[in-house]
Design an enzyme around this catalytic site. Structure first.
Site, PDB file in Angstrom:
ATOM      1  N   LYS A  92       0.838  -1.201   0.000  1.00  0.00           N
ATOM      2  CA  LYS A  92       0.000   0.000   0.000  1.00  0.00           C
ATOM      3  C   LYS A  92       0.881   1.262   0.000  1.00  0.00           C
ATOM      4  CE  LYS A  92      -3.921  -2.204   2.413  1.00  0.00           C
ATOM      5  NZ  LYS A  92      -4.861  -2.055   3.572  1.00  0.00           N
ATOM      6  N   TYR A 152     -12.217  -1.876  -3.584  1.00  0.00           N
ATOM      7  CA  TYR A 152     -12.750  -2.145  -2.244  1.00  0.00           C
ATOM      8  C   TYR A 152     -14.281  -2.066  -2.199  1.00  0.00           C
ATOM      9  CZ  TYR A 152      -8.281  -2.353   0.315  1.00  0.00           C
ATOM     10  OH  TYR A 152      -7.062  -2.727   0.825  1.00  0.00           O
ATOM     11  N   ARG A 157      -1.610 -14.254   4.070  1.00  0.00           N
ATOM     12  CA  ARG A 157      -2.264 -13.607   5.212  1.00  0.00           C
ATOM     13  C   ARG A 157      -1.500 -13.896   6.507  1.00  0.00           C
ATOM     14  NH1 ARG A 157      -6.909 -10.735   4.043  1.00  0.00           N
ATOM     15  NH2 ARG A 157      -7.153 -10.538   6.288  1.00  0.00           N
ATOM     16  N   ASN A 203      -1.773   0.062   7.054  1.00  0.00           N
ATOM     17  CA  ASN A 203      -1.282  -1.256   7.473  1.00  0.00           C
ATOM     18  C   ASN A 203      -0.447  -1.977   6.404  1.00  0.00           C
ATOM     19  OD1 ASN A 203      -3.393  -2.015   5.855  1.00  0.00           O
ATOM     20  ND2 ASN A 203      -4.551  -3.074   7.439  1.00  0.00           N
ATOM     21  N   HIS A 205      -1.997  -5.393   1.471  1.00  0.00           N
ATOM     22  CA  HIS A 205      -3.291  -6.032   1.226  1.00  0.00           C
ATOM     23  C   HIS A 205      -3.041  -7.473   0.797  1.00  0.00           C
ATOM     24  CE1 HIS A 205      -7.254  -6.967  -0.378  1.00  0.00           C
ATOM     25  NE2 HIS A 205      -6.608  -7.535  -1.391  1.00  0.00           N
ATOM     26  N   GLU A 231      -9.785 -10.083  -7.794  1.00  0.00           N
ATOM     27  CA  GLU A 231      -8.809  -9.012  -7.539  1.00  0.00           C
ATOM     28  C   GLU A 231      -7.656  -9.054  -8.544  1.00  0.00           C
ATOM     29  OE1 GLU A 231      -9.707  -8.656  -2.748  1.00  0.00           O
ATOM     30  OE2 GLU A 231      -7.714  -9.279  -3.398  1.00  0.00           O
TER      31      GLU A 231
HETATM   32  P1  ADP Z   1      -7.619  -7.008   5.481  1.00  0.00           P
HETATM   33  O1  ADP Z   1      -6.852  -5.950   4.707  1.00  0.00           O
HETATM   34  O2  ADP Z   1      -6.797  -7.564   6.621  1.00  0.00           O
HETATM   35  O3  ADP Z   1      -8.192  -8.081   4.592  1.00  0.00           O
HETATM   36  P2  ADP Z   1     -10.335  -5.937   5.665  1.00  0.00           P
HETATM   37  O4  ADP Z   1     -10.606  -6.594   4.349  1.00  0.00           O
HETATM   38  O5  ADP Z   1     -11.271  -6.205   6.782  1.00  0.00           O
HETATM   39  O6  ADP Z   1      -8.848  -6.272   6.182  1.00  0.00           O
HETATM   40  O7  ADP Z   1     -10.315  -4.360   5.462  1.00  0.00           O
HETATM   41  C1  ADP Z   1      -9.686  -3.782   4.360  1.00  0.00           C
HETATM   42  C2  ADP Z   1      -8.837  -2.632   4.825  1.00  0.00           C
HETATM   43  O8  ADP Z   1      -9.698  -1.627   5.356  1.00  0.00           O
HETATM   44  C3  ADP Z   1      -7.866  -2.975   5.959  1.00  0.00           C
HETATM   45  O9  ADP Z   1      -6.634  -3.488   5.496  1.00  0.00           O
HETATM   46  C4  ADP Z   1      -7.700  -1.641   6.641  1.00  0.00           C
HETATM   47  O10 ADP Z   1      -6.739  -0.830   5.953  1.00  0.00           O
HETATM   48  C5  ADP Z   1      -9.067  -1.023   6.473  1.00  0.00           C
HETATM   49  N1  ADP Z   1      -9.885  -1.270   7.669  1.00  0.00           N
HETATM   50  C6  ADP Z   1     -10.471  -2.412   8.033  1.00  0.00           C
HETATM   51  N2  ADP Z   1     -11.137  -2.290   9.198  1.00  0.00           N
HETATM   52  C7  ADP Z   1     -10.966  -1.014   9.580  1.00  0.00           C
HETATM   53  C8  ADP Z   1     -11.401  -0.246  10.690  1.00  0.00           C
HETATM   54  N3  ADP Z   1     -12.164  -0.778  11.666  1.00  0.00           N
HETATM   55  N4  ADP Z   1     -11.009   1.029  10.752  1.00  0.00           N
HETATM   56  C9  ADP Z   1     -10.257   1.578   9.786  1.00  0.00           C
HETATM   57  N5  ADP Z   1      -9.801   0.918   8.693  1.00  0.00           N
HETATM   58  C10 ADP Z   1     -10.147  -0.369   8.595  1.00  0.00           C
HETATM   59 MG    MG Z   2      -9.700  -8.016   3.193  1.00  0.00          MG
END
Ligand code: ADP
Ligand code: MG
Length: 140
Positions: free
Chosen positions: A9, A49, A85, A112, A115, A126
């Site tokens: 990212k 997304y 993951r 974070n 992805h 994707e």
């Molecule tokens: P992942 O990336 O671990 O698969 P998700 O698919 O649940 O997680 O969410 C996509 C992205 O949205 C996350 O990587 C994070 O950057 C953001 N995100 C998820 N949950 C939250 C939250 N509660 N608050 C802020 N950002 C979030």
């Molecule tokens: Mg996800």
């Protein structure tokens, strides 16, 4: 053999950890089969997304994902989706296991670093969101 989509990212690119992230993939049986640097538009990020469009963090997430260049990759390997993951760690870096990418490099749940796809169906969608068939290379 399985494929998954990985993104370094915009925060990971700014922190210069592209090489570190790819090194961890290669050391753990995940080989890039497609790769490109992309600066997503807000619309590109919203499309990617779309599954999160009703979530309260959707606007911030898509602003962030379009804030700078990303490295988008397809990875291939045994159990690639789960393995990626595991290497990434939990979505919230505060909850990520020690030694994972997010524990080591991420600042917050919003920023974070990486992805990774979460299931075979989403991985296929994707990968095809970013790459055409010619851009995904079988590794020999
Ligand atoms: P992942 O990336 O671990 O698969 P998700 O698919 O649940 O997680 O969410 C996509 C992205 O949205 C996350 O990587 C994070 O950057 C953001 N995100 C998820 N949950 C939250 C939250 N509660 N608050 C802020 N950002 C979030
Ligand atoms: Mg996800």
């Amino acid at each position: 053999m399985e494929r998954t989509l990985s993104i370094v990212k915009p925060d990971g690119v700014k922190k210069n950890v592209i090489g570190e992230v790819i090194k961890r993939f290669e050391a753990n049986g995940l080989r890039p089969v497609a790769m490109k640097m992309m600066h997503l538009s807000k619309k590109d990020a919203e499309g990617f997304y779309a599954v999160h469009s009703e979530r309260p963090f959707f606007n911030d997430l898509t602003d962030f994902m379009s804030s700078g260049p990303c490295l988008v990759m397809a990875l291939e390997g045994p159990d690639a989706i789960k393995k990626n993951r595991e290497l990434m760690g939990a979505t919230n870096p505060a909850e990520a296991d020690a030694g994972t990418i997010r524990a080591d490099f991420a600042d917050s749940i919003d920023n974070n670093v990486v992805h990774g796809s979460d299931a075979p169906e989403t991985a296929a969608i994707e990968i095809s969101y970013f790459f055409n068939a010619m851009e995904v290379c079988d590794r020999v």
